[in-house]
Design a protein around this motif. Structure first.
Motif, PDB file in Angstrom:
ATOM      1  N   MET A 147       0.775  -0.890  -0.462  1.00 61.53           N
ATOM      2  CA  MET A 147      -0.267  -0.105   0.003  1.00 61.53           C
ATOM      3  C   MET A 147       0.889   1.100   0.176  1.00 61.53           C
ATOM      4  N   PHE A 148       2.271   1.111   0.335  1.00 61.01           N
ATOM      5  CA  PHE A 148       2.742   2.483   1.135  1.00 61.01           C
ATOM      6  C   PHE A 148       3.779   1.810   1.476  1.00 61.01           C
ATOM      7  N   GLU A 149       4.588   2.228   1.970  1.00 60.17           N
ATOM      8  CA  GLU A 149       5.927   1.613   2.389  1.00 60.17           C
ATOM      9  C   GLU A 149       6.634   3.287   3.576  1.00 60.17           C
ATOM     10  N   LEU A 150       7.291   2.504   4.741  1.00 60.98           N
ATOM     11  CA  LEU A 150       8.144   3.883   6.082  1.00 60.98           C
ATOM     12  C   LEU A 150       8.873   3.993   5.944  1.00 60.98           C
ATOM     13  N   ASP A 151       9.551   5.351   6.216  1.00 59.65           N
ATOM     14  CA  ASP A 151      10.742   6.078   6.713  1.00 59.65           C
ATOM     15  C   ASP A 151      11.281   6.008   7.636  1.00 59.65           C
ATOM     16  N   MET A 152      11.826   4.523   8.126  1.00 58.68           N
ATOM     17  CA  MET A 152      12.443   4.473   9.214  1.00 58.68           C
ATOM     18  C   MET A 152      13.206   5.251   9.535  1.00 58.68           C
ATOM     19  N   ILE A 166       6.086   7.277  13.499  1.00 66.37           N
ATOM     20  CA  ILE A 166       5.378   6.182  12.468  1.00 66.37           C
ATOM     21  C   ILE A 166       4.461   6.103  12.473  1.00 66.37           C
ATOM     22  N   SER A 167       3.542   6.433  13.248  1.00 61.08           N
ATOM     23  CA  SER A 167       2.193   6.696  13.422  1.00 61.08           C
ATOM     24  C   SER A 167       1.861   8.152  12.307  1.00 61.08           C
ATOM     25  N   ASP A 168       2.196   8.857  12.534  1.00 59.59           N
ATOM     26  CA  ASP A 168       2.265  10.383  11.824  1.00 59.59           C
ATOM     27  C   ASP A 168       2.748  10.033  10.536  1.00 59.59           C
ATOM     28  N   GLN A 169       2.919   9.195   9.829  1.00 58.88           N
ATOM     29  CA  GLN A 169       3.882   8.286   8.145  1.00 58.88           C
ATOM     30  C   GLN A 169       2.454   8.146   8.319  1.00 58.88           C
ATOM     31  N   ILE A 170       2.051   6.473   8.825  1.00 57.98           N
ATOM     32  CA  ILE A 170       0.940   6.280   8.055  1.00 57.98           C
ATOM     33  C   ILE A 170      -0.675   7.367   8.261  1.00 57.98           C
ATOM     34  N   ILE A 171      -0.847   8.289   8.777  1.00 61.00           N
ATOM     35  CA  ILE A 171      -2.131   9.072   8.775  1.00 61.00           C
ATOM     36  C   ILE A 171      -1.912   9.629   7.604  1.00 61.00           C
ATOM     37  N   GLU A 172      -0.130  10.975   7.103  1.00 59.80           N
ATOM     38  CA  GLU A 172       0.072  11.004   6.055  1.00 59.80           C
ATOM     39  C   GLU A 172      -0.133  10.574   5.240  1.00 59.80           C
ATOM     40  N   ASN A 173       0.057   9.017   5.173  1.00 65.21           N
ATOM     41  CA  ASN A 173      -0.111   8.313   3.258  1.00 65.21           C
ATOM     42  C   ASN A 173      -1.198   7.578   3.385  1.00 65.21           C
ATOM     43  N   MET A 174      -2.665   7.795   4.574  1.00 60.09           N
ATOM     44  CA  MET A 174      -3.423   7.618   4.238  1.00 60.09           C
ATOM     45  C   MET A 174      -4.193   8.215   3.849  1.00 60.09           C
ATOM     46  N   LYS A 175      -3.948   9.604   4.667  1.00 64.13           N
ATOM     47  CA  LYS A 175      -4.936  10.753   4.242  1.00 64.13           C
ATOM     48  C   LYS A 175      -4.527  11.405   2.553  1.00 64.13           C
TER      49      LYS A 175
END
Lengths: 127, 127, 127, 127
Positions: free
Chosen positions: A1-6, A12-21
């Motif tokens: 779906m998308f990838e995180l930049d560790m 991390i949670s903010d990255q998930i939020i932004e990608n989902m938005k």
DNA sequence: GTGGTCTAGACCACT
DNA sequence: GTGGTCTAGACCACA
């Protein structure tokens, strides 16, 4: 779906939020689409389920998704969502700050506007 | 010199950094002007000296001020400073993020541009 | 400050949220008042700090409090807060459901209105 | 008979319970009327029979329906049912909570009363 | 299986 | 000291 930049300093949670938005507002995910379960996304992204749950809770509080206990989590209809004035104000301040950062670097107004135009071009689908 | 917003969610040290940059880039403080000592500014702003020291360290690292042992801290010549490409890229990302936030709220491109124009107008002195 | 009902079926974090809202909206806690730190309230209530932190996060997202890293959490100015239309709608549905429950019990309209009037009387300070 | 809102955050079983109560108390379903079997209703509503069975168990425990082995499930005579004081108290608390939610939003008493009056008007048949 | 809640304990940035 | 984040693992209700 998308990838995180560790390596990113963003949570991390903010990255998930932004990608989902991004996926929701851009229309890749449509209203009533089921999104991956907390556990599923957690195992895909290799993060703790609580971290995903936190992101989902935030997205739900902001009206981007809704959740039905025991059945899963789904994309809300963001089109019919009125813009929250508090959130808009916050976003405006964020824009103001980011433009100030350009100013502090000592670049001139024209170049700042070019940078902004470039960002808008990257979002060719907008509007 | 300037005031802090203790209610802000921004870190105090970041507020000091931004305010100093504002004064320096806008020309209120000119190259070689002496700026208050850490202790002096700390007592004026009613904050912990460590907080001011941290802000000064950051400003010095970014080239906005310089320190002469035993004499004090002074404003650097930002005009002759080349724009640091790493910092510029960071600022661009910040701009990109802030504009994304507007996008995520579901407002249309026109309105986003209006908001940005408004911010530029607030900085009437720029360029 | 207040007590929790550990036997209640309401989530502990929700109880904290409601109690804090009560204190804030009723004016016992005033804008800019410092509220107990997460750890402090956790030890007073004998719950895990994460539980209190969750409640605080929710209260902040809803605009009742604001937090400054390293300094603490404070009461926001709820007077100047516009009513969020999504939240109002949710509250209206909640009212509708609660009145339906009275209807389902088979009591007559008059008695239902008496019950509601009684609740308003309990909130003598309102308005 | 009625429809479920699969997007609702309310549990499916609770929705079935509320809809059945509505039909019974409003008089659409009269005492001794036969109601659909668990399997039948489950297939109509496209839900798991366990979910319907759970709802029926709850309705029977609260005295709204009764079961005759081998013959089916029927509507009880709710008119002759004394109001259970425990349930009434529970409903009152629910009303109190819902009105508190309006209070917490910071709306004034007048507006809260208007909202409640509106809800009563929607139930024009009551009493 | 789903999400929701709570606990316990770690590490980080800021003051 | 403050809050913020993340992990790990437990228990619950619902489907």
């Amino acid at each position: 779906m998308f990838e995180l930049d560790m390596k990113s300093r963003k949570a991390i949670s903010d990255q998930i939020i932004e990608n989902m938005k991004e996926l929701i507002v851009s229309g890749v995910l449509k209203p009533d689409d089921k999104i991956p379960s907390v556990r599923e996304m957690a195992s895909q992204l290799l993060v703790n389920p609580n971290t995903v749950a936190k992101a989902y809770r935030s997205l739900e509080a902001q009206g981007y998704i809704f959740t039905v206990k025991g059945r899963g989590t789904f994309v809300a209809d963001t089109q019919s969502m009125p813009v929250d004035s508090r959130e808009l104000k916050e976003a405006e301040n964020y824009v103001r700050d980011s433009i100030s950062k350009l100013y502090y670097l000592g670049i001139d107004k024209e170049r700042a506007k070019e940078i902004i135009d470039k960002v808008f071009e990257e979002r060719g689908d907008w509007k």
